[in-house]
Write an enzyme that holds these catalytic residues in place. Structure first.
Site, PDB file in Angstrom:
ATOM      1  N   SER A  54       5.112  -4.848  21.261  1.00  0.00           N
ATOM      2  CA  SER A  54       5.841  -6.112  21.437  1.00  0.00           C
ATOM      3  C   SER A  54       5.607  -7.095  20.292  1.00  0.00           C
ATOM      4  O   SER A  54       6.527  -7.829  19.905  1.00  0.00           O
ATOM      5  CB  SER A  54       5.483  -6.750  22.777  1.00  0.00           C
ATOM      6  N   CYS A  84       8.477  -1.860  29.135  1.00  0.00           N
ATOM      7  CA  CYS A  84       7.121  -1.957  28.596  1.00  0.00           C
ATOM      8  C   CYS A  84       7.012  -3.092  27.559  1.00  0.00           C
ATOM      9  O   CYS A  84       7.043  -4.253  27.946  1.00  0.00           O
ATOM     10  CB  CYS A  84       6.701  -0.594  28.061  1.00  0.00           C
ATOM     11  N   ILE A 145       2.336   4.098  29.363  1.00  0.00           N
ATOM     12  CA  ILE A 145       1.701   4.192  28.045  1.00  0.00           C
ATOM     13  C   ILE A 145       1.321   2.771  27.592  1.00  0.00           C
ATOM     14  O   ILE A 145       2.194   1.975  27.262  1.00  0.00           O
ATOM     15  CB  ILE A 145       2.663   4.821  27.005  1.00  0.00           C
ATOM     16  N   HIS A 181       8.084   4.030  31.451  1.00  0.00           N
ATOM     17  CA  HIS A 181       9.143   4.469  30.523  1.00  0.00           C
ATOM     18  C   HIS A 181      10.129   5.437  31.162  1.00  0.00           C
ATOM     19  O   HIS A 181       9.975   6.656  31.021  1.00  0.00           O
ATOM     20  CB  HIS A 181       8.505   5.162  29.313  1.00  0.00           C
ATOM     21  N   GLU A 183      12.969   6.242  30.130  1.00  0.00           N
ATOM     22  CA  GLU A 183      13.685   6.999  29.083  1.00  0.00           C
ATOM     23  C   GLU A 183      12.904   8.244  28.649  1.00  0.00           C
ATOM     24  O   GLU A 183      13.424   9.078  27.923  1.00  0.00           O
ATOM     25  CB  GLU A 183      13.999   6.085  27.889  1.00  0.00           C
TER      26      GLU A 183
HETATM   27  N1  GLN Z   1       1.060  -2.259  24.845  1.00  0.00           N
HETATM   28  C1  GLN Z   1       2.332  -2.481  24.221  1.00  0.00           C
HETATM   29  C2  GLN Z   1       2.617  -3.959  24.076  1.00  0.00           C
HETATM   30  O1  GLN Z   1       2.064  -4.743  24.780  1.00  0.00           O
HETATM   31  C3  GLN Z   1       3.456  -1.852  25.009  1.00  0.00           C
HETATM   32  C4  GLN Z   1       3.357  -0.356  24.997  1.00  0.00           C
HETATM   33  C5  GLN Z   1       4.627   0.319  25.285  1.00  0.00           C
HETATM   34  O2  GLN Z   1       5.717  -0.238  25.108  1.00  0.00           O
HETATM   35  N2  GLN Z   1       4.526   1.573  25.644  1.00  0.00           N
HETATM   36  O3  GLN Z   1       3.402  -4.330  23.280  1.00  0.00           O
END
Ligand code: GLN
Length: 200
Positions: A54, A84, A145, A181, A183
């Site tokens: 992010s 996510c 993840i 996720h 996708e």
């Molecule tokens: N930990 C990541 C974040 O905070 C997100 C991980 C993901 O999109 N799989 O940006």
């Protein structure tokens, strides 16, 4: 309908492929567009913010001058599915489980707070069956993840899925945030739920 996928970083093409399959199998006359500039943003009827990192996506989006345009569009009702890291970008409040409080600029469009990396690091990734009544009774395989979890900041945010005590999917108006996720599975039911919110 035209569905955009924010095309800066992360799992972009997995969403493109899933949308294409969904369009053809569910007989939607749809088109997928990568969104990196305002002229692309102006063409779409809904947008997916993919997972990835992010902070990285936020920085590139800023450099490309897209942040305030995207924020305004979403505030004006453009349907959005944040996955996510994409969900982190939608949140009004961000905390990181590993490094704690940290300044992070987001789009700040959805009344959720996120705890980033709630379940730990990449090696602590896992899959688990989730129960999402809004979709149907059949379990949804959640792929986590470095996933965040969501704190609800306003009564009009609906919790779509929980994992134990924590919220991992939420809905507000035409915004969906998922910590896992979809996708990365073959199951497009979350994407279908999203498409149903997009006006044709
Ligand atoms: N930990 C990541 C974040 O905070 C997100 C991980 C993901 O999109 N799989 O940006």
């Amino acid at each position: 309908m035209k569905i955009g996928v924010l095309g800066f970083q992360g799992g972009i093409y997995e969403h493109v492929n899933m949308l294409k399959r969904l369009f053809s199998e569910e007989k939607y006359s749809g088109e997928v567009l990568l969104v990196r500039r305002e002229r692309e943003l102006n063409k779409v009827d809904g947008i997916i913010l993919p997972g990835g990192e992010s902070t990285t996506i936020g920085i590139i989006m800023d450099k490309m001058g897209l942040t305030s345009e995207l924020r305004d569009k979403i505030r004006d009702g453009l349907p959005v599915l944040g996955v996510c890291a994409g969900a982190v970008l939608m949140a009004k409040k961000v905390v990181d489980k590993i490094v704690g409080e940290k300044e992070q600029d987001t789009l700040s469009v959805m009344d959720i707070g996120v705890i980033r990396n709630y379940f730990g690091r990449q090696v602590e990734s896992f899959e688990v069956d989730l129960h999402i009544p809004e979709i149907d009774e059949k379990a949804f395989r959640g792929v986590f993840i470095r996933a965040p979890v969501f704190e609800i900041l306003n009564d009009n945010v609906e919790i779509l899925a929980k994992l134990g005590k924590v919220n991992v999917a939420a809905l507000q108006n035409s915004m969906i945030a998922v910590a896992f996720h979809p996708e990365l599975t073959n199951d497009y039911r979350i994407h279908l739920l999203f498409l149903k919110m997009v006006k044709r």
